[in-house]
Design a protein around this motif. Structure first.
Motif, PDB file in Angstrom:
ATOM      1  N   TRP A 167       0.822  -1.208   0.000  1.00  0.00           N
ATOM      2  CA  TRP A 167       0.000   0.000   0.000  1.00  0.00           C
ATOM      3  C   TRP A 167       0.853   1.253   0.000  1.00  0.00           C
ATOM      4  N   TYR A 218      -3.140   2.810  10.061  1.00  0.00           N
ATOM      5  CA  TYR A 218      -2.983   2.074   8.812  1.00  0.00           C
ATOM      6  C   TYR A 218      -2.934   0.561   9.019  1.00  0.00           C
ATOM      7  N   TRP A 237      -5.127  -1.615   8.623  1.00  0.00           N
ATOM      8  CA  TRP A 237      -5.794  -2.293   7.501  1.00  0.00           C
ATOM      9  C   TRP A 237      -4.804  -2.625   6.392  1.00  0.00           C
ATOM     10  N   SER A 238      -3.822  -1.744   6.172  1.00  0.00           N
ATOM     11  CA  SER A 238      -2.873  -1.936   5.074  1.00  0.00           C
ATOM     12  C   SER A 238      -1.853  -3.016   5.387  1.00  0.00           C
ATOM     13  N   LEU A 297     -16.601  -1.289   3.138  1.00  0.00           N
ATOM     14  CA  LEU A 297     -16.311   0.117   3.411  1.00  0.00           C
ATOM     15  C   LEU A 297     -17.179   0.647   4.541  1.00  0.00           C
ATOM     16  N   LEU A 338     -12.125  -1.190   5.437  1.00  0.00           N
ATOM     17  CA  LEU A 338     -11.593   0.165   5.280  1.00  0.00           C
ATOM     18  C   LEU A 338     -12.645   1.208   5.623  1.00  0.00           C
ATOM     19  N   ALA A 364     -13.870   5.211   5.398  1.00  0.00           N
ATOM     20  CA  ALA A 364     -13.660   6.359   4.514  1.00  0.00           C
ATOM     21  C   ALA A 364     -12.796   7.414   5.186  1.00  0.00           C
ATOM     22  N   LEU A 367     -10.069   7.905   8.398  1.00  0.00           N
ATOM     23  CA  LEU A 367      -9.210   6.996   9.161  1.00  0.00           C
ATOM     24  C   LEU A 367      -8.954   7.414  10.598  1.00  0.00           C
ATOM     25  N   TRP A 373      -9.241  12.723   4.452  1.00  0.00           N
ATOM     26  CA  TRP A 373      -9.142  11.262   4.469  1.00  0.00           C
ATOM     27  C   TRP A 373      -9.937  10.616   3.346  1.00  0.00           C
ATOM     28  N   GLU A 374     -11.127  11.164   3.066  1.00  0.00           N
ATOM     29  CA  GLU A 374     -11.972  10.556   2.042  1.00  0.00           C
ATOM     30  C   GLU A 374     -11.294  10.537   0.677  1.00  0.00           C
ATOM     31  N   THR A 419      -8.648   7.679   0.936  1.00  0.00           N
ATOM     32  CA  THR A 419      -9.189   6.318   0.899  1.00  0.00           C
ATOM     33  C   THR A 419      -9.863   6.007  -0.434  1.00  0.00           C
ATOM     34  N   ALA A 457      -7.140   4.704  -2.403  1.00  0.00           N
ATOM     35  CA  ALA A 457      -6.864   3.315  -2.032  1.00  0.00           C
ATOM     36  C   ALA A 457      -7.852   2.377  -2.723  1.00  0.00           C
TER      37      ALA A 457
END
Length: 286
Positions: A51, A88, A90-91, A104, A165, A167, A169, A184-185, A188, A191
């Protein structure tokens, strides 16, 4: 593309990554980092390498610079969730090449002991939130042998290829959506575009109108990927179309058709009826 060099991390230095940033009032696009703290420090230290490589071009864009300045300022006066080393997570748990399903969420949980970087997930001993209870209820409907666990840790499913994930973080403690629309939106969404650009088909689960609008915005090719839409699992809306949506079985049927039986997700791995932890260990030690 070679992996980025990732210096040895400590939780102390990671926690200082945001707090060390200072805003330059004379410009809206440049936020110089504190001495000896690279601007991408948090990303270098805590983001999964696949990522990091896919998203590193975002880190010096004006919106991301402003976002990190905003969070640094927030940290001076408020508690921010999740902790820096988990923003992070999730990554790290779901490398880009391993994504099979995207689920999401919108905003991290904002109370103490809840958010740890995965949408809908909480770590023990935190009580299972209402939305996750409804996710378990739907799993029970689709897989009758599934026994809802008493904990809400979705880490094993993340390691098995489910990208949980949000939207946004981060969030200010006890103030929902306090960090929404701060940048952030946009990050993401990028991503999600990285996932959508992959040749290997994945399933996007879009629960609730905000998630559906986000998925629609990134331009998913539905000849390659599957989008499953329904109401959100929140206790306020789950009975308006989430419960009974059949998404988990539909996802597995599609994944098996596209990629063979090995493409399926073992949605029952968290079942309290499982008497052994071997399945969970298999995923977490890959």
């Amino acid at each position: 593309m070679p992996k980025a060099l990732r210096p040895k991390r400590t939780l102390t230095t990671v926690a200082e990554a945001f707090s060390g940033l200072e805003v330059d009032e004379g410009t809206s696009t440049t936020v110089p980092p504190a001495d000896d703290v690279p601007f991408e420090f948090l990303e270098q230290q805590t983001m999964g390498p696949t990522w990091y490589e896919a998203l590193r071009s975002e880190f010096n864009k004006p919106y991301f610079v402003k976002l990190k300045a905003f969070i640094a300022d927030e940290r001076k006066s408020y508690t921010i969730f999740p902790s820096p080393e988990n923003i992070y997570s999730w990554s790290r748990l779901t490398p880009l090449d391993n994504v099979k399903v995207v689920i999401l969420g919108q905003d991290p949980y904002h109370d103490v002991g809840q958010a740890h970087g995965l949408s809908f997930s909480v770590l023990p001993p935190t009580k299972v939130p209402g939305s996750l209870k409804n996710i378990y209820k739907e799993l029970k409907t689709e897989y009758p042998s599934f026994v809802p666990p008493k904990t809400g840790d979705l880490t094993p499913l993340a390691a098995a290829g489910v990208l949980w994930l949000n939207a946004s973080l981060t969030v200010r403690a006890h103030k929902a959506a306090s960090h929404s629309k701060k940048g952030w939106e946009e990050f993401t969404k990028q991503a999600l575009r990285c996932v959508a650009r992959r040749e290997r088909g994945v399933v996007f689960m879009a629960w609730g109108l905000p998630a559906q609008k986000t998925i629609d915005t990134i331009g998913v090719d539905e000849t390659r990927h599957l989008i499953l839409r329904s109401a959100h699992p929140s206790p306020l809306s789950a009975h308006r179309g989430f419960l009974g949506n059949g998404h988990f079985r539909r996802a597995n049927d599609w994944l098996a058709e596209k990629h063979g039986e090995e493409g399926r997700i073992d949605w029952e791995m968290l079942s309290a009826s499982r008497t052994t932890k071997s399945d969970l260990k298999r995923y977490l030690t890959k």
